[in-house]
Design a protein around this motif. Structure first.
Motif: not given
Length: 189
Positions: A108, A110, A114, A116, A135, A137, A139
């Motif tokens: 991951a 960041y 955000l 990801t 993948e 994402s 928020d």
């Protein structure tokens, strides 16, 4: 009288004997081995100084819509600019209305708000959806979750495949899971 003499001699001899025993322990003892000082710590201090990281970090926050986000990872490495990377990430999202999603990923990144997840993300929801994507994402402020690059999964009505997924709230406040791009559903009643 004999008893008083014995007691007087013992008052001198016993402290001297204790001093001899303690001196023998300190002077005849083995030298400490610095490598064996902490046998359970197998950490390279120079490596940690070059590449700082946290082991087993745990982070929790609330989004603007009162959803709870909990992040746990095996390791996290800050990049010094408000972001970083982690490995073995587990993200739990719980909305105020009871809907929940659990996501796991080997890697991951960041940056700001955000997050990801990458390397083969697995997501399961409390209402019966399970999907995998390369993948995803998330928020952390608005609790909006997106996945792209092709995803496969199981839904309460069957198996599906899509190019893109977005989970967010609509104007009425309901959660919406939107699948787009070449959506295929194999209905299984």
């Amino acid at each position: 009288m004999l008893r008083s003499r014995i007691v007087a001699w013992l008052r001198v001899l016993l402290p001297l004997a204790a001093l001899v025993i303690l001196s023998t322990l300190f002077l005849a003892g083995r030298r400490p081995d610095p490598d064996a000082a902490i046998p359970y710590a197998e950490v390279d201090a120079e490596e940690l100084a070059r590449n700082p990281r946290m082991t087993a970090p745990d982070f929790a926050t609330m989004t603007e819509d009162r959803s709870e986000l909990t992040l746990r990872a095996d390791h996290a490495t800050p990049d010094g600019e408000g972001g970083g990377a982690s490995s073995g990430l587990r993200l739990t999202w719980r909305a105020a209305d009871g809907l929940a999603a659990d996501m796991t990923a080997p890697d991951a990144r960041y940056a700001g708000d955000l997050l990801t997840l990458a390397g083969g993300v697995r997501m399961t929801t409390s209402d019966g959806w399970a999907l995998t994507a390369p993948e995803l994402s998330a928020d952390t402020l608005s609790a909006r979750i997106e996945a792209g690059g092709g995803l496969d999964g199981m839904a309460p009505m069957g198996r599906f495949r899509a190019d893109h997924m977005e989970m967010s709230r609509d104007e009425a406040g309901d959660h919406v899971l939107n699948l787009t791009g070449g959506v295929r559903l194999i209905y299984q009643p």
